[in-house]
Design a protein around this motif. Structure first.
Motif, PDB file in Angstrom:
ATOM      1  N   SER A  23       0.809  -1.209   0.000  1.00  0.00           N
ATOM      2  CA  SER A  23       0.000   0.000   0.000  1.00  0.00           C
ATOM      3  C   SER A  23       0.847   1.266   0.000  1.00  0.00           C
ATOM      4  O   SER A  23       0.311   2.366   0.018  1.00  0.00           O
ATOM      5  N   ARG A  60       1.040  -3.559 -10.524  1.00  0.00           N
ATOM      6  CA  ARG A  60      -0.065  -3.549  -9.568  1.00  0.00           C
ATOM      7  C   ARG A  60      -0.789  -2.206  -9.578  1.00  0.00           C
ATOM      8  O   ARG A  60      -2.025  -2.157  -9.655  1.00  0.00           O
ATOM      9  N   THR A  61      -0.034  -1.117  -9.522  1.00  0.00           N
ATOM     10  CA  THR A  61      -0.662   0.205  -9.494  1.00  0.00           C
ATOM     11  C   THR A  61      -1.279   0.546 -10.853  1.00  0.00           C
ATOM     12  O   THR A  61      -2.305   1.224 -10.920  1.00  0.00           O
ATOM     13  N   SER A  63      -2.737  -1.639 -12.742  1.00  0.00           N
ATOM     14  CA  SER A  63      -3.972  -2.420 -12.818  1.00  0.00           C
ATOM     15  C   SER A  63      -5.127  -1.768 -12.074  1.00  0.00           C
ATOM     16  O   SER A  63      -6.284  -2.030 -12.380  1.00  0.00           O
ATOM     17  N   ILE A  64      -4.809  -0.912 -11.098  1.00  0.00           N
ATOM     18  CA  ILE A  64      -5.868  -0.210 -10.362  1.00  0.00           C
ATOM     19  C   ILE A  64      -6.019   1.224 -10.874  1.00  0.00           C
ATOM     20  O   ILE A  64      -6.606   2.079 -10.209  1.00  0.00           O
ATOM     21  N   LEU A  65      -5.462   1.485 -12.055  1.00  0.00           N
ATOM     22  CA  LEU A  65      -5.604   2.755 -12.770  1.00  0.00           C
ATOM     23  C   LEU A  65      -4.914   3.926 -12.070  1.00  0.00           C
ATOM     24  O   LEU A  65      -5.258   5.090 -12.306  1.00  0.00           O
ATOM     25  N   ALA A  66      -3.934   3.625 -11.216  1.00  0.00           N
ATOM     26  CA  ALA A  66      -3.141   4.675 -10.563  1.00  0.00           C
ATOM     27  C   ALA A  66      -1.933   4.960 -11.456  1.00  0.00           C
ATOM     28  O   ALA A  66      -0.795   4.586 -11.150  1.00  0.00           O
TER      29      ALA A  66
END
Length: 218
Positions: A23, A60-61, A63-66
């Motif tokens: 996180s 990872r980031t 994939s979450i649109l960040a």
């Protein structure tokens, strides 16, 4: 002793973190390192250890649109040699990180355009084209960077340039020239992307019949 430590490798018990860093943002990790006077290389294990952990944080980031955060992770991975690992990045990994870096920048261009932030939009579109060109330079026989450059040229309304890049990408696909690193490659994109791009190019040229034909192919 640091109160928290990102878990990037297996270390002695006193070196391990009390929570994982999934996180954490890049800025938070960097601030933590500076506060505790610890090098990035130290928390990732021996100097010979594979730095893909950092690249996976980018995926990872992404994939979450960040996208802005993902861009920082990919940049960190691509500048890894400054942390003392040497030039351990394989071509496939470097190419894939560059391609995703460009995708992050392109999506930020889209977001900035939708938010009417034209200065940021121009900056990110230029950055995306540069990243795709770098990817093309190190792996000129893989099609993804050409598809990406075509997208950039379509946004710039430079359709003749876009057509050159799309045709080059389609030729590479037909020749069976695939990336060596396939972990995050969607094969369907190689079929649909040229149809979408050609439809946009033909429509912009007011060649409606060809645009409809490409829509049917997709």
């Amino acid at each position: 002793e640091p109160s928290h430590r990102p878990r990037l490798s297996h270390r002695p018990e006193e070196k391990r973190p009390r929570e994982t860093y999934d996180s954490w943002s890049v800025d938070e990790v960097q601030a933590w390192l500076e506060e505790n006077k610890i090098s990035f290389g130290e928390i990732t294990g021996p100097l010979c250890e594979d730095p893909r952990t950092v690249m996976y944080q980018g995926y990872r980031t992404f994939s979450i649109l960040a996208f802005a955060e993902a861009e920082k992770w990919f940049r960190s991975f691509l500048t890894w040699p400054k942390y003392g690992v040497g030039r351990s990045l394989e071509l496939g990994d470097r190419w894939q990180a560059l391609t995703f870096l460009a995708k992050c920048q392109f999506m930020q261009y889209i977001d900035a355009t939708n938010n009417n932030n034209l200065d940021l939009a121009r900056e990110k579109l230029h950055a995306a084209a540069g990243s795709y060109m770098h990817a093309e330079y190190i792996a000129p026989d893989w099609p993804d960077s050409f598809f990406g450059l075509a997208d950039c040229k379509i946004q710039e309304q430079k359709y003749d340039h876009a057509l050159i890049y799309t045709n080059r990408a389609m030729q590479l696909v037909q020749d069976g020239s695939w990336p060596h690193s396939m972990l995050f490659t969607n094969m369907l994109e190689y079929q649909l992307t040229p149809c979408i791009q050609m439809q946009e190019i033909c429509h912009a040229r007011e060649d409606i019949a060809s645009a409809l034909a490409w829509c049917e192919k997709g």
